[in-house]
Write a protein that holds these residues in place. Structure first.
Motif, PDB file in Angstrom:
ATOM      1  N   ASN A 142      29.405 137.974  61.027  1.00 56.96           N
ATOM      2  CA  ASN A 142      29.334 137.494  62.410  1.00 56.96           C
ATOM      3  C   ASN A 142      27.909 137.499  62.940  1.00 56.96           C
ATOM      4  O   ASN A 142      27.539 136.635  63.741  1.00 56.96           O
ATOM      5  CB  ASN A 142      30.241 138.345  63.305  1.00 56.96           C
ATOM      6  CG  ASN A 142      31.713 137.996  63.136  1.00 56.96           C
ATOM      7  OD1 ASN A 142      32.059 136.863  62.817  1.00 56.96           O
ATOM      8  ND2 ASN A 142      32.582 138.969  63.336  1.00 56.96           N
ATOM      9  N   THR A 145      26.311 134.460  61.525  1.00 59.17           N
ATOM     10  CA  THR A 145      26.804 133.295  62.277  1.00 59.17           C
ATOM     11  C   THR A 145      26.097 133.174  63.621  1.00 59.17           C
ATOM     12  O   THR A 145      25.704 132.064  64.032  1.00 59.17           O
ATOM     13  CB  THR A 145      28.327 133.416  62.497  1.00 59.17           C
ATOM     14  OG1 THR A 145      28.997 133.389  61.235  1.00 59.17           O
ATOM     15  CG2 THR A 145      28.851 132.268  63.352  1.00 59.17           C
ATOM     16  N   GLU A 146      25.920 134.307  64.311  1.00 60.20           N
ATOM     17  CA  GLU A 146      25.223 134.295  65.606  1.00 60.20           C
ATOM     18  C   GLU A 146      23.785 133.795  65.435  1.00 60.20           C
ATOM     19  O   GLU A 146      23.291 133.021  66.260  1.00 60.20           O
ATOM     20  CB  GLU A 146      25.215 135.696  66.208  1.00 60.20           C
ATOM     21  CG  GLU A 146      26.548 136.167  66.770  1.00 60.20           C
ATOM     22  CD  GLU A 146      26.905 135.502  68.081  1.00 60.20           C
ATOM     23  OE1 GLU A 146      26.062 134.770  68.639  1.00 60.20           O
ATOM     24  OE2 GLU A 146      28.036 135.698  68.553  1.00 60.20           O
ATOM     25  N   GLN A 148      22.636 131.843  62.980  1.00 60.55           N
ATOM     26  CA  GLN A 148      22.694 130.416  62.678  1.00 60.55           C
ATOM     27  C   GLN A 148      22.941 129.600  63.944  1.00 60.55           C
ATOM     28  O   GLN A 148      22.305 128.557  64.164  1.00 60.55           O
ATOM     29  CB  GLN A 148      23.809 130.138  61.666  1.00 60.55           C
ATOM     30  CG  GLN A 148      23.500 130.602  60.249  1.00 60.55           C
ATOM     31  CD  GLN A 148      24.656 130.314  59.317  1.00 60.55           C
ATOM     32  OE1 GLN A 148      25.769 130.778  59.545  1.00 60.55           O
ATOM     33  NE2 GLN A 148      24.406 129.554  58.269  1.00 60.55           N
ATOM     34  N   TYR A 149      23.870 130.065  64.750  1.00 64.49           N
ATOM     35  CA  TYR A 149      24.201 129.396  66.019  1.00 64.49           C
ATOM     36  C   TYR A 149      22.970 129.348  66.925  1.00 64.49           C
ATOM     37  O   TYR A 149      22.653 128.301  67.513  1.00 64.49           O
ATOM     38  CB  TYR A 149      25.331 130.170  66.683  1.00 64.49           C
ATOM     39  CG  TYR A 149      25.697 129.736  68.086  1.00 64.49           C
ATOM     40  CD1 TYR A 149      26.317 128.526  68.330  1.00 64.49           C
ATOM     41  CD2 TYR A 149      25.432 130.571  69.170  1.00 64.49           C
ATOM     42  CE1 TYR A 149      26.676 128.145  69.610  1.00 64.49           C
ATOM     43  CE2 TYR A 149      25.788 130.198  70.459  1.00 64.49           C
ATOM     44  CZ  TYR A 149      26.402 128.988  70.675  1.00 64.49           C
ATOM     45  OH  TYR A 149      26.744 128.623  71.949  1.00 64.49           O
ATOM     46  N   LEU A 231      24.659 125.887  60.205  1.00 68.91           N
ATOM     47  CA  LEU A 231      25.969 126.363  60.641  1.00 68.91           C
ATOM     48  C   LEU A 231      27.021 125.316  60.283  1.00 68.91           C
ATOM     49  O   LEU A 231      26.995 124.202  60.800  1.00 68.91           O
ATOM     50  CB  LEU A 231      25.964 126.619  62.153  1.00 68.91           C
ATOM     51  CG  LEU A 231      27.250 127.201  62.751  1.00 68.91           C
ATOM     52  CD1 LEU A 231      27.537 128.582  62.164  1.00 68.91           C
ATOM     53  CD2 LEU A 231      27.140 127.286  64.263  1.00 68.91           C
ATOM     54  N   ASP A 404      29.509 125.313  69.584  1.00 64.58           N
ATOM     55  CA  ASP A 404      30.432 126.394  69.961  1.00 64.58           C
ATOM     56  C   ASP A 404      31.692 126.373  69.100  1.00 64.58           C
ATOM     57  O   ASP A 404      32.191 127.432  68.685  1.00 64.58           O
ATOM     58  CB  ASP A 404      30.826 126.267  71.439  1.00 64.58           C
ATOM     59  CG  ASP A 404      29.685 126.647  72.374  1.00 64.58           C
ATOM     60  OD1 ASP A 404      28.763 127.354  71.928  1.00 64.58           O
ATOM     61  OD2 ASP A 404      29.722 126.235  73.549  1.00 64.58           O
ATOM     62  N   LYS A 407      30.885 127.659  65.646  1.00 65.20           N
ATOM     63  CA  LYS A 407      30.712 129.113  65.707  1.00 65.20           C
ATOM     64  C   LYS A 407      32.061 129.816  65.825  1.00 65.20           C
ATOM     65  O   LYS A 407      32.335 130.803  65.117  1.00 65.20           O
ATOM     66  CB  LYS A 407      29.821 129.469  66.896  1.00 65.20           C
ATOM     67  CG  LYS A 407      29.655 130.960  67.126  1.00 65.20           C
ATOM     68  CD  LYS A 407      28.999 131.239  68.465  1.00 65.20           C
ATOM     69  CE  LYS A 407      29.062 132.717  68.800  1.00 65.20           C
ATOM     70  NZ  LYS A 407      28.610 133.007  70.168  1.00 65.20           N
ATOM     71  N   GLU A 408      32.921 129.318  66.702  1.00 65.28           N
ATOM     72  CA  GLU A 408      34.231 129.939  66.898  1.00 65.28           C
ATOM     73  C   GLU A 408      35.085 129.852  65.636  1.00 65.28           C
ATOM     74  O   GLU A 408      35.790 130.808  65.292  1.00 65.28           O
ATOM     75  CB  GLU A 408      34.955 129.270  68.076  1.00 65.28           C
ATOM     76  CG  GLU A 408      34.361 129.632  69.424  1.00 65.28           C
ATOM     77  CD  GLU A 408      34.942 128.811  70.553  1.00 65.28           C
ATOM     78  OE1 GLU A 408      35.874 128.006  70.278  1.00 65.28           O
ATOM     79  OE2 GLU A 408      34.484 128.948  71.698  1.00 65.28           O
ATOM     80  N   ASN A 410      33.997 129.835  62.567  1.00 68.55           N
ATOM     81  CA  ASN A 410      33.478 130.853  61.654  1.00 68.55           C
ATOM     82  C   ASN A 410      33.923 132.249  62.076  1.00 68.55           C
ATOM     83  O   ASN A 410      34.325 133.065  61.235  1.00 68.55           O
ATOM     84  CB  ASN A 410      31.949 130.786  61.595  1.00 68.55           C
ATOM     85  CG  ASN A 410      31.445 129.755  60.607  1.00 68.55           C
ATOM     86  OD1 ASN A 410      31.380 130.008  59.408  1.00 68.55           O
ATOM     87  ND2 ASN A 410      31.102 128.581  61.113  1.00 68.55           N
ATOM     88  N   GLU A 411      33.850 132.526  63.369  1.00 67.08           N
ATOM     89  CA  GLU A 411      34.238 133.858  63.862  1.00 67.08           C
ATOM     90  C   GLU A 411      35.730 134.115  63.666  1.00 67.08           C
ATOM     91  O   GLU A 411      36.130 135.207  63.245  1.00 67.08           O
ATOM     92  CB  GLU A 411      33.855 133.984  65.331  1.00 67.08           C
ATOM     93  CG  GLU A 411      32.349 134.100  65.551  1.00 67.08           C
ATOM     94  CD  GLU A 411      31.971 134.120  67.025  1.00 67.08           C
ATOM     95  OE1 GLU A 411      30.858 134.548  67.337  1.00 67.08           O
ATOM     96  OE2 GLU A 411      32.797 133.681  67.856  1.00 67.08           O
TER      97      GLU A 411
END
Length: 424
Positions: A142, A145-146, A148-149, A231, A404, A407-408, A410-411
């Motif tokens: 995570n 991911t953050e 990358q975002y 991402l 977004d 990202k979501e 991936n999360e």
């Protein structure tokens, strides 16, 4: 074999760069995970705790040492005694001495039961390692991911700043020539400053994630880690039909469930041990007495044990029975919690997946093309500043929606792997 050698080479290669004082370290998601598994101190500490538990199993296998007692030795000469032969040379004719060797024998299988308890402790430590690994891998992924975002956001605003700076410079020249009003120039300059302020905020935000990632990878504090991958959405499609499979997988693989079951087994074994403890241990002795008996040299054997009249370990046995019941409820609670978490994770992923599928594949490129067209028409004054600003706001808003959603996804995917307890 070649893949293993290549992975080890990557870890060594990256470790070499970590040792340098380079400011920027470029690394992919996969490489970050390999370095994490090799270098993270929390994992190393947990592995050492497993080794400690295994050492306790070795210790539990040993019998108690025998006890040697020497007593009744007179340090002065004693008269009016029967004559005795010397023990060493001329010494010992007037000496009394007694010696005893005692060996405790554990009864009712206490030693074996204690070994079984220690083996369950080893299993518990292994499950704890899996739990630590599950928690840290989720945190690592995570965090990546953050970053990358955040990197994608920075690219978005850096591109807009570069574009709007050209427009601002052009409008400043037009202002000096008296072709435009000052209000138009100020409006454009204000947008440029707003973008730059947003970019500063993004850079401050990424620093927090940098601290977390450097701690996980044991990277130098003065380094700056760049994730080289863009991402992307997870490559796996998730269906609600797979929900029963994920729940079964969670029951079989989640470390917290395995820990709960292990504690339940431990409680059962502890009850067996507590029942065994009510049986007294035996202490066998071999005795030698010189000059203290009617026999000159007396050798005898003996046995001793507690008489279980008052203490029959009833309280500890009752507590162990209640602990079994308690651990059973805790296991059931953990399983119910896992099922709820898996269901929630699947639903969240499917909802976000449906939203992403509604976005056309060429939607982003269409947005980029429209923005370029609006910038050109704005320079040529074919459209007003209000029209350009409105579209610019729409463009950034839609770009952020896409980011977004990625990202979501991936999360939620990482959360699904986390609640299932296994990489999918």
């Amino acid at each position: 074999m070649k893949k293993i050698i290549f992975t080890l080479f990557c870890i060594h290669f990256f470790s070499f760069f970590l040792a340098q004082n380079a400011d920027t370290l470029r690394i992919s998601r996969k490489e970050a995970e390999s370095v994490f598994l090799a270098n993270n101190l929390d994992l190393i500490i947990q592995k050492l705790e497993i080794s400690q538990s295994e050492a306790r199993v070795v210790q539990a296998k040993f019998w108690p040492n025998p006890t040697l007692s020497i007593s009744e030795v007179n340090l002065w000469r004693t008269y009016d005694i029967e004559k005795q032969p010397a023990l060493v040379g001329n010494w010992g004719k007037n000496t009394q001495i007694a010696a005893e060797i005692e060996q405790v024998i554990q009864t009712a299988g206490k030693r074996r039961k204690n070994i079984e308890l220690q083996k369950l402790e080893v299993e518990s430590e292994k499950y704890e390692l899996q739990e630590v690994l599950r928690e840290l891998k989720n945190l690592l992924r995570n965090t990546v991911t953050e970053i990358q975002y955040n990197q994608e956001q920075q690219k978005l605003y850096q591109g807009q700043i570069a574009s709007i700076e050209k427009l601002t410079k052009s409008y400043h020249n037009q202002l000096n020539q008296g072709n435009i009003s000052k209000a138009e120039y100020i409006r454009l300059k204000a947008q440029e400053i707003e973008f730059k302020k947003t970019l500063v905020s993004l850079r401050q935000e990424i620093e927090e994630h940098q601290v977390e990632l450097k701690a996980l990878l044991m990277a130098p504090s003065n380094s700056y880690i760049v994730i080289s991958d863009e991402l992307e959405i997870p490559g796996k499609e998730i269906s609600e039909l797979e929900l029963p499979k994920w729940m079964d997988m969670a029951r079989e693989n989640r470390p917290d469930i395995l820990i709960a079951r292990n504690k339940e087994q431990y409680a059962h074994k502890n009850l067996e041990l507590q029942k065994a403890l009510k049986t007294p241990d035996l202490a066998f002795t071999l005795e030698y007495d010189r000059g203290g008996n009617i026999m000159k040299d007396f050798v005898g054997v003996g046995v001793s044990f507690d008489i279980p009249i008052f203490d029959r370990n009833k309280g500890n046995i009752q507590e162990a029975k209640l602990d079994i019941e308690k651990k059973g409820y805790e296991t059931r609670k953990t399983i119910l919690k896992s099922e709820s978490e898996v269901n929630s994770a699947v639903q969240n992923y499917i909802r976000t997946q449906e939203i992403y599928h509604q976005i056309d594949e060429d939607y982003e490129s269409t947005l980029d093309g429209l923005l370029a067209s609006h910038e050109k028409n704005f320079r040529l004054r074919n459209i007003s500043m209000l029209e350009y600003m409105d579209f610019l706001e729409t463009y950034i808003g839609n770009k952020m929606i896409i980011l977004d959603t990625k990202k979501e996804l991936n999360e939620y995917y990482e959360n699904l792997q986390y609640v299932v307890g296994q990489d999918l």
